[in-house]
Design an enzyme around this catalytic site. Structure first.
Site, PDB file in Angstrom:
ATOM      1  N   CYS A   6       0.829  -1.210   0.000  1.00 17.19           N
ATOM      2  CA  CYS A   6       0.000   0.000   0.000  1.00 17.19           C
ATOM      3  C   CYS A   6       0.863   1.259   0.000  1.00 17.19           C
ATOM      4  O   CYS A   6       0.348   2.364   0.164  1.00 17.19           O
ATOM      5  CB  CYS A   6      -0.956   0.009   1.190  1.00 17.19           C
ATOM      6  SG  CYS A   6      -0.126  -0.043   2.804  1.00 17.19           S
ATOM      7  N   GLU A  54      -2.011   1.136  -4.497  1.00 20.82           N
ATOM      8  CA  GLU A  54      -1.792  -0.255  -4.076  1.00 20.82           C
ATOM      9  C   GLU A  54      -1.117  -0.997  -5.224  1.00 20.82           C
ATOM     10  O   GLU A  54      -1.580  -0.934  -6.365  1.00 20.82           O
ATOM     11  CB  GLU A  54      -3.123  -0.920  -3.734  1.00 20.82           C
ATOM     12  CG  GLU A  54      -3.001  -2.211  -2.991  1.00 20.82           C
ATOM     13  CD  GLU A  54      -3.153  -2.044  -1.479  1.00 20.82           C
ATOM     14  OE1 GLU A  54      -3.007  -3.047  -0.771  1.00 20.82           O
ATOM     15  OE2 GLU A  54      -3.434  -0.926  -1.024  1.00 20.82           O
TER      16      GLU A  54
END
Length: 365
Positions: free
Chosen positions: A323, A357
């Site tokens: 992330c 992401e």
């Protein structure tokens, strides 16, 4: 993010900007073509948190501008799924006319699912008593005529569960339905449909894997439960007690017989594997019985610590879900000395924001 800043007409452009940003960020490495997985342009979030603002007889969901810190009322939130938008409107209407339920209420957190279940956590600056339970039960009975809703009350050192503190999600992954118990106040992927794409990508890159799988930071089994089909055995670790408990239930509900979860941090697992420490939590599990050739990591924004990087670089295959591109790049500086990236993906979990992401699949040189 102000609701007025969400314009679905600009979604394709903003996704292209993220694509070029990620390509540029990783340009110094030898990377394969970047696979891109888009989000719905609206109503993609299945988690949302709002502060509450009391204004005389009125009660409003509010958010704060990240730049000016100015608060603004939120009556409709386009990033959130339709279910959250509907429940927040009807719940606030009931709370604002109930003196006991609204007093000292300062925040509401919503956790919704594709399956139609939703949990609302009400946070208070006061102790909650029997009168609160009575009033909320009345509100809940009324709202349950329209919604599969659970309400949790939280105050200092206090948590009141009126029925259950989780929602049961059903994700259809490669045409197969998996159910997941998602606990209130625990981590879940916020963009449910992109989460499905992430899981399907992880299944695809590991579909011809040999041996067993080790997963670190497994949460409630979001990846390990559906990925178990690709491996002889799966061993997964997670530090959160509530997530481990949910993972055990998810293993049972999905009838997975080759997956074991242990409550350990990645750092502790490294110590156990290297024989530095013994852990009672490993009773009944012989690490020597596992032939893990693949490891999956989905770490927090801080990425992997040096000891964990050193540990995973001995595995033949690495699936790394990140992330935070910055910490992924830092970890790749080490991992690319022993591995090469075979697959590279961008998952647009957070449209209209700078958050990105990524997924990489590495194989040992």
């Amino acid at each position: 993010m102000r609701p007025t800043e969400i314009n679905p007409d600009t979604y394709v452009e903003q996704l292209q900007q993220k694509y070029h940003f990620v390509k540029q960020e990783f340009a110094k490495f030898s990377m394969p073509e970047l696979e891109t997985f888009e989000s719905d342009p609206l109503h993609y979030r299945y988690r949302a948190e709002f502060r509450l603002w009391h204004d005389g007889d009125e009660l409003h969901h509010v958010m704060f501008d990240q730049t000016t810190k100015e608060k603004y009322q939120v009556h409709n939130f386009p990033p959130a799924c339709h279910l959250i938008n509907d429940v927040m409107k009807d719940l606030i209407a009931e709370l604002k006319i109930n003196d006991v339920a609204r007093r000292k209420l300062f925040q509401i957190d919503y956790l919704a699912t594709l399956s139609g279940e939703i949990v609302a956590s009400l946070l208070y600056h006061k102790a909650l008593g029997d009168d609160w339970v009575t009033e909320i039960q009345t509100i809940l009975k009324k709202l349950r005529q329209s919604y599969k809703l659970d309400i949790i009350g939280r105050a200092k050192k206090q948590k009141i569960v009126l029925d259950k503190d989780y929602a049961t999600e059903t994700l259809t992954i490669n045409k197969q339905a998996f159910t997941f118990q998602q606990i209130e106040n625990s981590f879940t992927q916020p963009n449910a449909k992109v989460n499905i794409k992430m899981i399907e990508w992880a299944i695809d890159v590991t579909k011809e894997s040999e041996g067993d799988l080790l997963e670190l930071y497994c949460g409630a089994g979001n990846f390990s439960v559906p990925l178990a089909q690709n491996f002889k055995k799966v061993l997964a670790t997670e530090i959160s007690k509530t997530s481990v408990s949910a993972a055990q239930q998810n293993i049972k509900d999905n009838k997975i017989d080759n997956l074991k979860i242990i409550r350990m941090s990645s750092e502790e697992f490294v110590q156990a594997q290297q024989g530095v420490r013994e852990f009672r939590r490993l009773e009944g599990i012989e690490l020597e019985d596992y032939d893990c050739k693949t490891v999956l990591v989905d770490p927090p924004r801080a990425g992997l610590d040096a000891a964990t990087v050193d540990m995973i670089k001995v595995y033949k295959n690495i699936v790394y879900i990140s992330c935070n591109p910055e910490t992924l790049k830092h970890n790749l500086d080490t991992l690319l000395k022993t591995h090469s990236v075979i697959r590279f993906a961008l998952f647009d979990q957070f449209p209209y924001t700078h958050h990105t992401e990524c997924g990489v699949y590495l194989q040992r040189l």
